[in-house]
Design an enzyme around this catalytic site. Structure first.
Site, PDB file in Angstrom:
ATOM      1  N   ASP A 198       7.602  -1.678 -12.461  1.00  0.00           N
ATOM      2  CA  ASP A 198       6.360  -2.456 -12.412  1.00  0.00           C
ATOM      3  C   ASP A 198       5.680  -2.229 -11.062  1.00  0.00           C
ATOM      4  O   ASP A 198       6.061  -2.823 -10.053  1.00  0.00           O
ATOM      5  CB  ASP A 198       6.739  -3.934 -12.617  1.00  0.00           C
ATOM      6  N   GLU A 243      -4.334  11.133  -8.816  1.00  0.00           N
ATOM      7  CA  GLU A 243      -5.043  11.611  -7.610  1.00  0.00           C
ATOM      8  C   GLU A 243      -4.579  13.030  -7.272  1.00  0.00           C
ATOM      9  O   GLU A 243      -3.381  13.285  -7.095  1.00  0.00           O
ATOM     10  CB  GLU A 243      -4.781  10.659  -6.436  1.00  0.00           C
ATOM     11  N   HIS A 260      -7.964  18.371   0.360  1.00  0.00           N
ATOM     12  CA  HIS A 260      -8.675  17.708  -0.742  1.00  0.00           C
ATOM     13  C   HIS A 260      -9.710  18.653  -1.352  1.00  0.00           C
ATOM     14  O   HIS A 260      -9.863  18.719  -2.561  1.00  0.00           O
ATOM     15  CB  HIS A 260      -9.393  16.454  -0.230  1.00  0.00           C
ATOM     16  N   LYS A 296      -2.095   2.563   2.012  1.00  0.00           N
ATOM     17  CA  LYS A 296      -2.540   3.074   0.703  1.00  0.00           C
ATOM     18  C   LYS A 296      -1.953   4.463   0.485  1.00  0.00           C
ATOM     19  O   LYS A 296      -1.499   4.797  -0.611  1.00  0.00           O
ATOM     20  CB  LYS A 296      -4.074   3.102   0.647  1.00  0.00           C
TER      21      LYS A 296
HETATM   22  C1  MEV Z   1      -5.810   9.059   0.256  1.00  0.00           C
HETATM   23  O1  MEV Z   1      -5.445   8.728  -1.044  1.00  0.00           O
HETATM   24  C2  MEV Z   1      -4.780   8.539   1.234  1.00  0.00           C
HETATM   25  C3  MEV Z   1      -5.126   8.735   2.723  1.00  0.00           C
HETATM   26  O2  MEV Z   1      -6.398   8.159   2.994  1.00  0.00           O
HETATM   27  C4  MEV Z   1      -4.040   8.023   3.496  1.00  0.00           C
HETATM   28  C5  MEV Z   1      -4.301   7.932   4.974  1.00  0.00           C
HETATM   29  O3  MEV Z   1      -5.468   7.922   5.396  1.00  0.00           O
HETATM   30  O4  MEV Z   1      -3.293   7.837   5.715  1.00  0.00           O
HETATM   31  C6  MEV Z   1      -5.197  10.176   3.062  1.00  0.00           C
END
Ligand code: MEV
Length: 438
Positions: free
Chosen positions: A296, A85, A393, A280
């Site tokens: 792992d 990513e 991004h 995430k």
């Molecule tokens: C993107 O990979 C992760 C985010 O969505 C985490 C978040 O929203 O805190 C930017």
């Protein structure tokens, strides 16, 4: 229509590739050539990778990046991260730099206990099973002496074995619930070998236990396996600084920033839809280091998400507060990692990553991984509560499009200047590139 194939695993690598190419690709030659393009020219190295799994046909690249300037417990570290990513490594590096001038990250391992279970069915009198367990418990330790000898030399081994009655959940269902200390190894093989021996001992000892009736002697073992849920293998990572010290380019009003940041964390604490995305982002940092160090990541993911739901509702892994004009941000997560055994001595890039981290113990690696997760979360929340996530991004996106169109250095200058003030989207960038090329 595609055909099934018998004995695929017995084919040679070339035969496997040919079969797939002819079965699934309109241009078999092109498919074969792409697969082979990713082979390593060093045959020994390629063979090493081929043998990690079954039916290997080629390598699948994921970039290995590094995030420098991580001040952790007073020492600078450069953290290796394997991830596809685009913005993750940049975000980690930014967070590292930010906190390096504000006291750095503190990390502490709170405990390191691992867990494994033998799940079995006992149809009989509970009091007799309990009596049997008390009388037999020592035999479980002696029966596994040959397996535990080396681990004991390193200060690890079996910590305790408990009999757990689970008949309120499933009729006649019991467990041997076993805790382990596995020091610098993740310990999966060690734990599973011990558990399989316990299962054997359990069945054998039951057969010769005089107090059991013939039926009671027939203990049925369903399975013996470690648990990837390790609620007593916890590491804490934290940062804190006076509110005033938060000031920088995108943070003109530090109190407002800190308050909004804490709110963002509170939302993730109470709202599962947000918590999943919030966590995430944390896993972006965690998985990347876990993968780079040969651990792992599926086990880590499963354990951490179980921890995030331990209250019965999925919630934020991290927490934040403002107290006495001090901003604090922290996280306590379960992490079962190893720095010896498994891939750690086999994969050359794993070795390189571990050397970059100055050959950490498993405890030290737990600290680094937790810090990478917290740093990632800080970077995400900082963007989300200030500029928005798309700014960063889209910069990476712009770069990708420029690479796709093989933009020259002069073109890159023009493109970057134009998109400083114009909205970046794939179509707008392509249009602009076409316009300057005319
Ligand atoms: C993107 O990979 C992760 C985010 O969505 C985490 C978040 O929203 O805190 C930017």
């Amino acid at each position: 229509m595609n055909n099934a194939i018998a004995g695929f695993s017995k084919l040679s690598k070339e035969e496997k590739i040919n079969w797939i190419a002819n079965e699934y690709f309109s241009d078999a030659t092109e498919a074969i050539s792409l697969v082979k393009k990713y082979w390593n020219t060093d045959e020994k190295l390629q063979q090493l990778h081929d043998e990690f799994i079954e039916n290997t046909i080629t390598n699948f690249y994921i970039p290995l990046g590094v995030a420098p300037n991580f001040l952790i417990n007073g020492k600078y570290k450069t953290i290796p991260m394997a991830i596809e990513e685009s913005s993750v490594v940049a975000a980690a590096a930014k967070s590292a730099k930010f906190w390096s001038t504000r006291g750095g990250f503190k990390a502490t391992v709170l405990n390191t206990e691992k867990i494994g279970q033998v799940h079995f069915i006992f149809k009989g009198e509970l009091s007799k099973l309990e009596q049997f367990f008390v009388e037999t418990k020592n035999k479980f330790f002696t029966a596994t002496e040959s397996i535990t000898k080396n681990m004991q030399k390193r200060g690890g081994g079996i910590l305790d074995i408990e009999l757990r009655n689970k008949t309120n959940l499933i009729e006649n269902y019991f467990q041997l619930h076993v805790t382990f200390e596995t020091k610098d190894s993740m310990g999966a093989n060690f734990i599973n070998s011990c558990l399989e021996q316990f299962a054997k001992t359990l069945k054998e000892e039951a057969q010769s236990y005089d107090l059991f009736s013939d039926d009671e002697k027939q203990i049925e073992v369903v399975m013996s396996i470690l648990s990837n849920y390790v609620p007593n293998c916890i590491v804490r990572a934290e940062v804190s600084c006076p509110i005033e010290a938060l000031t920088e380019k995108h943070i003109e009003n530090p109190l407002e920033f800190a308050e909004k940041f804490v709110q963002a964390v509170q939302i993730a604490e109470v709202e599962p839809y947000r918590a999943v995305t919030h966590n995430k982002g944390i896993m972006n940092g965690i998985d990347a280091v876990v993968l780079a160090t040969g651990n792992d990541f599926r086990a880590v993911e499963a354990g951490i998400h179980a921890h995030a739901s331990k209250s019965g509702q999925y919630s934020s892994l991290s927490h934040a507060k403002i107290e006495n004009d001090i901003f604090s941000f922290w996280m306590e997560i379960p992490l079962s990692l190893g720095t010896v055994g498994g891939l750690t001595s086999l994969h050359p890039l794993v070795k390189l990553s571990l050397e970059m981290l100055e050959k950490p113990s498993a405890r030290e690696l737990m600290e680094v991984v937790a810090v990478a997760g917290l740093a990632q979360n800080f970077a995400a929340l900082r963007s989300l509560t200030t500029t928005g996530i798309q700014e960063g991004h889209m910069k990476m996106h712009l770069n990708n499009i420029m690479n796709q169109f093989q933009a020259t250095d002069e073109e890159r200058i023009l493109i970057k200047k134009y998109f400083k003030i114009n909205t970046i989207a794939h179509s707008t960038v392509v249009d602009f590139i076409e316009s300057i090329r005319q």
